[in-house]
Design an enzyme around this catalytic site. Structure first.
Site, PDB file in Angstrom:
ATOM      1  N   HIS A   1      -2.650   2.510  11.959  1.00  0.00           N
ATOM      2  CA  HIS A   1      -2.950   2.515  10.525  1.00  0.00           C
ATOM      3  C   HIS A   1      -3.023   1.048  10.083  1.00  0.00           C
ATOM      4  O   HIS A   1      -2.336   0.194  10.659  1.00  0.00           O
ATOM      5  CB  HIS A   1      -1.814   3.243   9.805  1.00  0.00           C
ATOM      6  CG  HIS A   1      -2.014   3.440   8.340  1.00  0.00           C
ATOM      7  ND1 HIS A   1      -1.673   2.482   7.415  1.00  0.00           N
ATOM      8  CD2 HIS A   1      -2.502   4.485   7.642  1.00  0.00           C
ATOM      9  CE1 HIS A   1      -1.948   2.940   6.201  1.00  0.00           C
ATOM     10  NE2 HIS A   1      -2.454   4.150   6.313  1.00  0.00           N
TER      11      HIS A   1
ATOM     12  N   ASP B   1       6.092   3.125  14.392  1.00  0.00           N
ATOM     13  CA  ASP B   1       5.662   3.699  13.120  1.00  0.00           C
ATOM     14  C   ASP B   1       5.651   5.220  13.302  1.00  0.00           C
ATOM     15  O   ASP B   1       4.778   5.770  13.978  1.00  0.00           O
ATOM     16  CB  ASP B   1       4.267   3.143  12.792  1.00  0.00           C
ATOM     17  CG  ASP B   1       3.583   3.881  11.647  1.00  0.00           C
ATOM     18  OD1 ASP B   1       4.164   4.849  11.119  1.00  0.00           O
ATOM     19  OD2 ASP B   1       2.458   3.486  11.297  1.00  0.00           O
TER      20      ASP B   1
ATOM     21  N   GLN C   1       3.756   9.634  10.785  1.00  0.00           N
ATOM     22  CA  GLN C   1       3.124  10.940  11.004  1.00  0.00           C
ATOM     23  C   GLN C   1       3.917  11.825  11.962  1.00  0.00           C
ATOM     24  O   GLN C   1       3.465  12.919  12.291  1.00  0.00           O
ATOM     25  CB  GLN C   1       1.700  10.758  11.551  1.00  0.00           C
ATOM     26  CG  GLN C   1       0.742  10.118  10.597  1.00  0.00           C
ATOM     27  CD  GLN C   1       0.506  10.941   9.327  1.00  0.00           C
ATOM     28  OE1 GLN C   1       0.831  12.124   9.261  1.00  0.00           O
ATOM     29  NE2 GLN C   1      -0.051  10.317   8.316  1.00  0.00           N
TER      30      GLN C   1
ATOM     31  N   LYS D   1       5.870  11.766   3.205  1.00  0.00           N
ATOM     32  CA  LYS D   1       5.211  12.526   4.271  1.00  0.00           C
ATOM     33  C   LYS D   1       6.181  13.520   4.903  1.00  0.00           C
ATOM     34  O   LYS D   1       5.883  14.147   5.917  1.00  0.00           O
ATOM     35  CB  LYS D   1       4.650  11.572   5.326  1.00  0.00           C
ATOM     36  CG  LYS D   1       3.491  10.720   4.812  1.00  0.00           C
ATOM     37  CD  LYS D   1       2.897   9.889   5.909  1.00  0.00           C
ATOM     38  CE  LYS D   1       2.076   8.719   5.410  1.00  0.00           C
ATOM     39  NZ  LYS D   1       0.796   9.063   4.813  1.00  0.00           N
TER      40      LYS D   1
ATOM     41  N   CYS E   1      -7.659   4.727   6.644  1.00  0.00           N
ATOM     42  CA  CYS E   1      -6.982   3.436   6.845  1.00  0.00           C
ATOM     43  C   CYS E   1      -6.804   3.147   8.329  1.00  0.00           C
ATOM     44  O   CYS E   1      -5.766   2.597   8.755  1.00  0.00           O
ATOM     45  CB  CYS E   1      -5.631   3.376   6.129  1.00  0.00           C
ATOM     46  SG  CYS E   1      -5.763   3.592   4.374  1.00  0.00           S
TER      47      CYS E   1
END
Ligand code: 7TS
Length: 410
Positions: free
Chosen positions: A127, A204, A207, A230, A368
């Site tokens: 991202h 990261d 998600q 999220k 993104c």
């Protein structure tokens, strides 16, 4: 006593999300934009409302009862996050405004150690929030960004990663689950490989956090970033996890209230972790709401979450693949939560607008992750991303509409 937790009925889950009762253009809402943000259960919104209506107060500073209560709730949420990701101590949980700020904190703070010629590894499927901050620090310090390439399935080429890891590598930052492709990266193996050369790793998990249990002790990463919104929590709040010794190495990034022990014009002494990295009044209501979202995930349970989502991935992929002229972008062997696609002759933005007419929310664009679009030589994709309240009927509705669109454009 049975040890297996019961799989929760999806109708019970759906009833927790009042927005699912809503109609868009006179059609029942199908929400398939969970990678952008998940819907919020009533318990999270109620908990936040309760804070603002009945408990609002600043934290860590008042001796009055309301302030003490708010401090207890705020720090209680930190403990919930600690347990949720299996961190060793609450001091390893830093509240931020989201994944983006968590990554920027590490870049700006740890980045002060970078020197000309040092190398930082990221991947081609990051991202933008895990690309741009590193580019900025490279410009400032003369460090060099190295990028792990991917293949046509949207999987990272592991051998290329091994080649990039050298004595010059000073940091490795990697996404767990790609928001544009759904690929699940083999991060444990990659973290182990980086550690062979003493390279610190940031993961990261924006998600991944609402789709699979995460254990930072097992992963052994130095840093990890995610966003509350999220994972059924509010916007404007997120987490930076760091191993205590790694966080202690970070020079403070932002100066201000709460991050100090004492201030004089001659010398300021900084506070202990986690306060040292949380300058100013934080998003108290948001943090408390995030704690409630974690309680909600725990209530639903990973067994239920994984069962629903594994089945949806198989069903949704089959259903969409059957549409003539539709190409799924991202066909990795291991995937989660996301089905990105491209249709011959129809621009993704037209798809987004037309499915909205049928009450279906998907995201279209570059997500993104422009380097991913460049790799596949397409301007954008349409993306259906799902969560625990989505059903097979949601994918039936999406497929039906896509077939209609195909006919319109052919
Ligand atoms: N990392 C990944 C993998 C993401 O998917 C996102 C947001 C971020 C970082 C940034 O998170 P933020 O909460 O700080 O903004 N991804 C998306 C998306 O896929 N559609 O909208 C936002």
């Amino acid at each position: 006593m049975p040890t297996e937790k019961m799989i929760m009925d999806q109708q019970i889950i759906r009833a927790d999300f009042p927005i699912l009762m809503k109609e868009i253009h006179d059609k029942p809402l199908v929400y398939l934009d969970n990678a952008a943000t998940t819907l919020k259960p009533a318990c999270v919104a109620d908990r936040i409302a309760q804070h603002y209506l009945l408990e609002a107060s600043n934290i860590h500073r008042g001796v009055h009862s309301l302030s003490e209560e708010a401090t207890k709730d705020y720090e209680g949420a930190r403990e919930k996050v600690r347990a949720f990701i299996n961190a060793e101590e609450t001091a390893e949980v830093i509240f931020t405004s989201g994944t983006t700020e968590s990554i920027n904190l590490v870049v700006n703070s740890y980045g002060q150690f970078f020197r000309e010629g040092d190398e930082i590894i990221i991947s081609e499927m990051e991202h933008h929030s895990n690309i741009v901050p590193w580019q900025m620090i490279c410009e400032q310090t003369g460090a060099v960004l190295k990028v792990i390439p991917m293949n046509d399935q949207g999987e990272l080429v592991y051998e290329e990663f091994e080649k990039l890891l050298t004595e010059k590598t000073k940091f490795f930052s990697i996404v767990y689950v790609s928001n544009a492709l759904g690929t699940i990266n083999p991060i444990k193996k990659m973290i182990d490989a980086a550690h062979q050369l003493d390279v610190p790793v940031l993961v990261d998990v924006a998600q991944a956090i609402a789709h699979t249990p995460i254990d930072v002790k097992d992963l052994d990463c130095e840093f990890m970033a995610f966003s509350g919104h999220k994972m059924f929590g509010p916007t404007g709040v997120g987490v930076l996890y760091g191993k205590k010794e790694s966080l202690e190495r970070l020079p403070p990034w932002k100066g201000g209230g709460d991050m100090i022990l004492s201030v004089t014009f001659e010398k300021t002494i900084y506070n202990q972790l986690p306060a040292r990295l949380e300058a100013g009044t934080p998003n108290i209501g948001g943090v408390i709401g995030l704690g409630e979202a974690i309680d909600y995930i725990n209530k639903v349970g990973w067994q239920t979450i994984e069962k629903i989502e594994d089945e949806l991935l198989v069903y949704g992929t089959e259903k969409l693949s059957a549409i003539d002229g539709l190409r799924i972008i991202g066909t990795a062997e291991k995937k989660a939560g996301v089905i990105s696609f491209y249709m011959d002759d129809v621009h993704p933005h037209d798809i987004g607008t037309l499915v909205d007419q049928d009450g279906i929310a998907i995201r279209t664009g570059h997500h993104c992750a422009q380097p991913v679009m460049k790799y596949f030589s397409i301007p954008a994709t349409a993306r259906a991303s799902f969560s625990i309240y989505n059903t097979k009927e949601d994918f039936d509705r999406l497929a039906e509409t896509l077939n209609k669109i195909k006919e319109m454009f052919s």
